[in-house]
Scaffold this motif. Structure first.
Motif, PDB file in Angstrom:
ATOM      1  N   GLU A 149      -2.934   3.250 -13.179  1.00 21.91           N
ATOM      2  CA  GLU A 149      -3.974   4.260 -13.453  1.00 21.91           C
ATOM      3  C   GLU A 149      -5.183   3.624 -14.155  1.00 21.91           C
ATOM      4  OE1 GLU A 149      -1.150   8.242 -13.504  1.00 21.91           O
ATOM      5  OE2 GLU A 149      -1.547   7.208 -15.395  1.00 21.91           O
ATOM      6  N   LEU A 150      -4.923   2.625 -14.989  1.00 23.20           N
ATOM      7  CA  LEU A 150      -6.039   1.968 -15.696  1.00 23.20           C
ATOM      8  C   LEU A 150      -6.878   1.095 -14.753  1.00 23.20           C
ATOM      9  CD1 LEU A 150      -4.300   0.902 -19.053  1.00 23.20           C
ATOM     10  CD2 LEU A 150      -5.720   2.906 -18.614  1.00 23.20           C
ATOM     11  N   LEU A 151      -6.322   0.789 -13.583  1.00 24.71           N
ATOM     12  CA  LEU A 151      -7.056  -0.070 -12.630  1.00 24.71           C
ATOM     13  C   LEU A 151      -8.034   0.726 -11.763  1.00 24.71           C
ATOM     14  CD1 LEU A 151      -4.173  -2.384 -11.369  1.00 24.71           C
ATOM     15  CD2 LEU A 151      -6.167  -3.094 -12.707  1.00 24.71           C
ATOM     16  N   GLU A 152      -7.951   2.026 -11.842  1.00 21.76           N
ATOM     17  CA  GLU A 152      -8.769   2.901 -10.997  1.00 21.76           C
ATOM     18  C   GLU A 152     -10.260   2.526 -11.052  1.00 21.76           C
ATOM     19  OE1 GLU A 152      -7.622   6.538 -10.114  1.00 21.76           O
ATOM     20  OE2 GLU A 152      -9.470   6.656  -8.926  1.00 21.76           O
ATOM     21  N   GLY A 153     -10.870   2.375  -9.893  1.00 19.93           N
ATOM     22  CA  GLY A 153     -12.317   2.140  -9.819  1.00 19.93           C
ATOM     23  C   GLY A 153     -12.732   0.684  -9.969  1.00 19.93           C
ATOM     24  N   ARG A 154     -11.782  -0.242 -10.211  1.00 16.69           N
ATOM     25  CA  ARG A 154     -12.178  -1.663 -10.360  1.00 16.69           C
ATOM     26  C   ARG A 154     -12.308  -2.318  -8.993  1.00 16.69           C
ATOM     27  NH1 ARG A 154     -12.164  -3.084 -15.634  1.00 16.69           N
ATOM     28  NH2 ARG A 154     -11.249  -1.415 -16.864  1.00 16.69           N
ATOM     29  N   ASN A 155     -13.287  -3.231  -8.904  1.00 13.52           N
ATOM     30  CA  ASN A 155     -13.538  -3.827  -7.582  1.00 13.52           C
ATOM     31  C   ASN A 155     -13.264  -5.336  -7.559  1.00 13.52           C
ATOM     32  OD1 ASN A 155     -15.571  -4.758  -9.066  1.00 13.52           O
ATOM     33  ND2 ASN A 155     -17.240  -3.889  -7.845  1.00 13.52           N
ATOM     34  N   ASN A 156     -12.409  -5.781  -8.494  1.00 15.59           N
ATOM     35  CA  ASN A 156     -12.105  -7.222  -8.541  1.00 15.59           C
ATOM     36  C   ASN A 156     -10.586  -7.455  -8.512  1.00 15.59           C
ATOM     37  OD1 ASN A 156     -11.639  -6.131 -11.046  1.00 15.59           O
ATOM     38  ND2 ASN A 156     -12.354  -7.922 -12.175  1.00 15.59           N
ATOM     39  N   ILE A 157      -9.888  -6.570  -7.792  1.00 16.37           N
ATOM     40  CA  ILE A 157      -8.417  -6.666  -7.799  1.00 16.37           C
ATOM     41  C   ILE A 157      -7.935  -7.359  -6.521  1.00 16.37           C
ATOM     42  CG2 ILE A 157      -6.243  -5.372  -7.909  1.00 16.37           C
ATOM     43  CD1 ILE A 157      -7.935  -3.008  -9.057  1.00 16.37           C
ATOM     44  N   VAL A 158      -7.037  -8.316  -6.700  1.00 16.04           N
ATOM     45  CA  VAL A 158      -6.351  -8.922  -5.552  1.00 16.04           C
ATOM     46  C   VAL A 158      -4.875  -8.571  -5.693  1.00 16.04           C
ATOM     47  CG1 VAL A 158      -5.675 -11.084  -4.445  1.00 16.04           C
ATOM     48  CG2 VAL A 158      -7.988 -10.826  -5.340  1.00 16.04           C
ATOM     49  N   SER A 159      -4.300  -8.018  -4.644  1.00 13.15           N
ATOM     50  CA  SER A 159      -2.874  -7.681  -4.692  1.00 13.15           C
ATOM     51  C   SER A 159      -2.053  -8.797  -4.085  1.00 13.15           C
ATOM     52  CB  SER A 159      -2.609  -6.383  -3.922  1.00 13.15           C
ATOM     53  OG  SER A 159      -3.042  -5.282  -4.689  1.00 13.15           O
ATOM     54  N   ILE A 160      -0.882  -9.011  -4.660  1.00 15.47           N
ATOM     55  CA  ILE A 160       0.016 -10.021  -4.115  1.00 15.47           C
ATOM     56  C   ILE A 160       1.110  -9.327  -3.318  1.00 15.47           C
ATOM     57  CG2 ILE A 160       1.617 -11.909  -4.707  1.00 15.47           C
ATOM     58  CD1 ILE A 160      -1.482 -12.464  -5.142  1.00 15.47           C
ATOM     59  N   ASP A 161       1.257  -9.740  -2.092  1.00 12.49           N
ATOM     60  CA  ASP A 161       2.176  -9.237  -1.072  1.00 12.49           C
ATOM     61  C   ASP A 161       1.776  -7.858  -0.552  1.00 12.49           C
ATOM     62  OD1 ASP A 161       4.068 -10.089   0.647  1.00 12.49           O
ATOM     63  OD2 ASP A 161       5.780  -9.332  -0.468  1.00 12.49           O
ATOM     64  N   ILE A 162       1.701  -6.858  -1.413  1.00 10.49           N
ATOM     65  CA  ILE A 162       1.209  -5.533  -1.011  1.00 10.49           C
ATOM     66  C   ILE A 162       0.456  -4.918  -2.194  1.00 10.49           C
ATOM     67  CG2 ILE A 162       3.099  -5.064   0.629  1.00 10.49           C
ATOM     68  CD1 ILE A 162       4.384  -3.299  -1.557  1.00 10.49           C
ATOM     69  N   PRO A 163      -0.461  -3.986  -1.954  1.00 11.51           N
ATOM     70  CA  PRO A 163      -1.031  -3.266  -3.101  1.00 11.51           C
ATOM     71  C   PRO A 163       0.086  -2.415  -3.730  1.00 11.51           C
ATOM     72  CG  PRO A 163      -2.360  -2.944  -1.109  1.00 11.51           C
ATOM     73  CD  PRO A 163      -1.068  -3.576  -0.673  1.00 11.51           C
ATOM     74  N   SER A 164       0.261  -2.510  -5.032  1.00  9.68           N
ATOM     75  CA  SER A 164       1.332  -1.745  -5.685  1.00  9.68           C
ATOM     76  C   SER A 164       1.054  -0.263  -5.506  1.00  9.68           C
ATOM     77  CB  SER A 164       1.385  -2.100  -7.165  1.00  9.68           C
ATOM     78  OG  SER A 164       1.626  -3.488  -7.285  1.00  9.68           O
ATOM     79  N   GLY A 165       2.079   0.459  -5.006  1.00 13.51           N
ATOM     80  CA  GLY A 165       1.899   1.899  -4.791  1.00 13.51           C
ATOM     81  C   GLY A 165       1.823   2.268  -3.324  1.00 13.51           C
ATOM     82  N   ILE A 166       1.968   1.288  -2.419  1.00 15.55           N
ATOM     83  CA  ILE A 166       2.079   1.668  -0.995  1.00 15.55           C
ATOM     84  C   ILE A 166       3.536   1.499  -0.570  1.00 15.55           C
ATOM     85  CG2 ILE A 166      -0.278   0.874  -0.482  1.00 15.55           C
ATOM     86  CD1 ILE A 166       1.168  -1.274   1.391  1.00 15.55           C
ATOM     87  N   ASN A 167       3.883   2.178   0.517  1.00 13.17           N
ATOM     88  CA  ASN A 167       5.185   1.952   1.136  1.00 13.17           C
ATOM     89  C   ASN A 167       4.966   0.894   2.217  1.00 13.17           C
ATOM     90  OD1 ASN A 167       7.348   2.106   3.025  1.00 13.17           O
ATOM     91  ND2 ASN A 167       7.901   4.105   2.199  1.00 13.17           N
ATOM     92  N   ALA A 168       5.558  -0.282   2.007  1.00 14.80           N
ATOM     93  CA  ALA A 168       5.273  -1.423   2.899  1.00 14.80           C
ATOM     94  C   ALA A 168       5.862  -1.234   4.291  1.00 14.80           C
ATOM     95  CB  ALA A 168       5.815  -2.705   2.277  1.00 14.80           C
ATOM     96  N   GLU A 169       6.709  -0.222   4.463  1.00  9.62           N
ATOM     97  CA  GLU A 169       7.282   0.020   5.784  1.00  9.62           C
ATOM     98  C   GLU A 169       6.481   1.066   6.565  1.00  9.62           C
ATOM     99  OE1 GLU A 169      11.357   1.173   5.787  1.00  9.62           O
ATOM    100  OE2 GLU A 169      11.379   1.515   7.947  1.00  9.62           O
ATOM    101  N   THR A 170       6.157   2.169   5.899  1.00 14.50           N
ATOM    102  CA  THR A 170       5.564   3.295   6.638  1.00 14.50           C
ATOM    103  C   THR A 170       4.046   3.392   6.505  1.00 14.50           C
ATOM    104  OG1 THR A 170       5.719   4.755   4.733  1.00 14.50           O
ATOM    105  CG2 THR A 170       7.641   4.674   6.204  1.00 14.50           C
ATOM    106  N   GLY A 171       3.466   2.666   5.547  1.00 12.78           N
ATOM    107  CA  GLY A 171       2.017   2.794   5.348  1.00 12.78           C
ATOM    108  C   GLY A 171       1.651   4.003   4.511  1.00 12.78           C
ATOM    109  N   GLU A 172       2.666   4.645   3.900  1.00 10.56           N
ATOM    110  CA  GLU A 172       2.362   5.763   2.996  1.00 10.56           C
ATOM    111  C   GLU A 172       1.683   5.242   1.728  1.00 10.56           C
ATOM    112  OE1 GLU A 172       5.482   9.036   1.870  1.00 10.56           O
ATOM    113  OE2 GLU A 172       6.338   7.628   3.291  1.00 10.56           O
ATOM    114  N   VAL A 173       0.863   6.095   1.128  1.00 10.85           N
ATOM    115  CA  VAL A 173       0.219   5.733  -0.143  1.00 10.85           C
ATOM    116  C   VAL A 173       0.739   6.699  -1.207  1.00 10.85           C
ATOM    117  CG1 VAL A 173      -1.982   5.821  -1.366  1.00 10.85           C
ATOM    118  CG2 VAL A 173      -1.850   4.735   0.866  1.00 10.85           C
TER     119      VAL A 173
END
Ligand code: NAX
Ligand code: K
Length: 508
Positions: A149-173
């Motif tokens: 929640e504290l990351l909201e609105g930041r434009n300098n984030i790189v996610s490793i493997d997947i963005p945290s908070g997605i379902n890597a199988e179904t593409g759900e957010v």
């Protein structure tokens, strides 16, 4: 074509690398973290200060390795441990222990104030999201949730493997979810990174090695594929010099009613502009009369709505049919649909009101295995007894369920999903410029054209969606995304085909 794999298959590949190829897990993590750290530097060559947000699993483990390699290069990493540090174990724990012996700052987020965390986020050139990876389940909880929640609105984030908070199988957010400028994914692309809505959270995607050749540990058949231009080129129908218009397919378009006169004409236009040889528009007297001036290149068959069998006179010449654009929801529409579905002997595409009748009449319909249905999310929801929101949040799942019932489905919308149970294709070409009235009618004609040329259901659907999307994209580049007319999309199709044919020539 980019091959896509679900998290279970990726886990099996990791196990095979460890078991069969005897690469210790900690070596895989070392390779993953080292490669990811190099990739971040390629993406942000000026960056010096890196804030690494690490969760309790191996995704966090990748982060400790990255921190060590940044430090080796004289850069300034800071690691924040988010959520239950006592849970950290195995390879991740070993890498954390190594890091603790170094001077890299490591802090526990639960012991920090919001201000301390957010000011570190703001002071860093790049924030690296190693909170949750492919082992995560459901919406982020506890301390990890607070940090996302504290990351909201930041434009300098790189996610490793997947963005945290997605379902890597179904593409759900899930909520909350990290939105990244780039995602560095290990070994191979995950299905959820290519499927909407999650794809929109991932930013630019980079794939890095974990030190084993992907083809040695991954199955030969991927879980899904993301189509690229080379796939469209490879699927184009052959054009011999002595080509006769019959060789370009003969498509019957059945549709149109009192209030929806344009739909079958747009479908026919889409077909002719995609290179169809003969297009027969079977519609009301009015549509046929007015249609001749709009599209004199088509053949018109005024339908006897009380005698749908009359249409079957085209069975000899026709090689495929589209049923549904503007067909209408009165009893004539029902009997026309039922007649075509049960008695048309060539491949069939069902769109628009055809999908309405498919749902209404399903218990009266014969089993067919040569049909493509092309619902948007609302239509898919009605067919599945779900809400449009349910379908939008899990498009891959919805497409698979529809394919189980009907054989081949094109689930329209950004990141179109095409599913035939055994194969799944995702197509990302096209954007908001395509969400205009009549756009789907054009698409039905484009796909119908390839079906009429005896191309397989999956390839016809994929090629049609790709070309339609690309035509939209070309238009958007020149005219923007507002005020596009469906017929302009059709008019753009020959240029798309021409550019594919040019590239086809240079390949040979
Ligand atoms: N050998 C391997 O398996 C490799 C794994 N790698 C990395 O390891 C990751 C997978 O690691 P893991 O399987 O440990 O899983 P994760 O690191 O994705 O996370 C699992 C941890 O998160 C917690 N968790 C799960 N769902 C949560 C939620 N909704 N909210 C809050 N906490 C949650 C669990 O309690 C568990 O402790 C990959 O994404 C990749 O980054 C790479 O290092 C390459 C090698
Ligand atoms: K992550």
């Amino acid at each position: 074509m980019i091959d896509l794999y679900d998290p279970t298959t990726i886990r099996e590949a990791d196990s095979m690398a460890i078991g069969k190829f005897k690469v210790p897990g900690i070596v895989l993590m070392e390779n993953a973290g080292l490669e990811a750290s190099l990739c971040v530097q390629r993406l942000f060559p000026q960056a010096e200060r890196f804030l690494i947000l690490a969760g309790p699993g191996n995704n966090g483990g990748d982060g400790y390795v990255m921190a060590r390699h940044f430090a080796i290069r004289g850069l300034l990493p800071i690691v924040l441990l988010a959520g239950a540090p006592e849970k950290i174990k195995g390879d991740a724990l070993q890498n954390l222990e190594i890091l603790k012996e170094m001077s890299t700052p490591i802090r526990i987020t639960e012991e920090m104030t919001v201000e301390e965390i957010t000011s570190l986020m703001s002071e860093s050139h790049v924030v690296i999201d190693c909170l949750l990876g492919t082992g995560s389940k459901g919406s982020p909880q506890g301390e990890i949730r607070r940090i996302i929640e504290l990351l909201e609105g930041r434009n300098n984030i790189v996610s490793i493997d997947i963005p945290s908070g997605i379902n890597a199988e179904t593409g759900e957010v899930y909520s909350p979810c990290v939105a990244s400028v780039a995602t560095i994914t290990m070994l191979a692309m995950k299905t959820g990174l290519a499927a909407m809505p999650a794809a929109a959270k991932a930013g630019k995607i980079e794939i890095v090695s974990i030190g084993v050749p992907p083809h040695e540990v991954l199955p030969s058949l991927p879980c899904a594929t993301l189509w690229e231009e080379e796939d469209a080129i490879a699927t184009l129908p052959e054009r011999k010099l002595d080509l006769h218009k019959g060789g370009r397919g003969t498509l019957l378009v059945v549709g149109g009613s009192e209030h929806y006169r344009g739909a079958p004409l747009l479908s026919a236009l889409g077909a002719l502009k995609s290179g169809c040889g003969v297009v027969i528009v079977a519609s009301t007297d009015d549509v046929c009369r007015e249609g001749i001036s709009f599209l004199p290149e088509a053949v018109f068959h005024p339908m006897k709505r009380e005698n749908p069998q009359d249409l079957l006179c085209w069975s000899e010449r026709g090689t495929a049919a589209v049923v549904g654009p503007g067909l209408g929801r009165d009893s004539h529409g029902a009997s026309l649909f039922e007649c075509i579905w049960n008695e048309w002997r060539h491949p069939l595409l069902v769109d628009g009101d055809g999908i309405f009748w498919l749902n209404e009449l399903k218990s009266y319909l014969k089993k067919r295995n040569d049909v493509i249905i092309t619902p948007h999310e609302g239509e898919a929801a009605r067919l599945l007894g779900l809400t449009a929101k349910d379908v939008a949040s899990s498009r891959l799942y919805a497409a698979k369920e529809l394919a189980r019932q009907w054989g081949c489905v094109v689930l329209k919308g950004h990141g179109t999903v095409i599913d035939t149970i055994s194969r799944t294709v995702i197509i990302r070409e096209g954007g908001p410029e395509l969400s205009v009235p009549g756009s789907g009618d054009i698409l039905s004609g484009v796909i119908g054209t390839f079906l009429a040329q005896q191309i397989s259901l999956l390839d016809s659907a994929s090629l049609g969606v790709w070309i339609h999307g690309k035509a939209g994209q070309f238009l958007a580049e020149r005219k923007g995304i507002d005020g596009i007319l469906a017929r302009e999309i059709a008019m753009g199709i020959p240029s798309v085909l021409c550019s594919l044919r040019e590239k086809e020539k240079t390949k040979h």
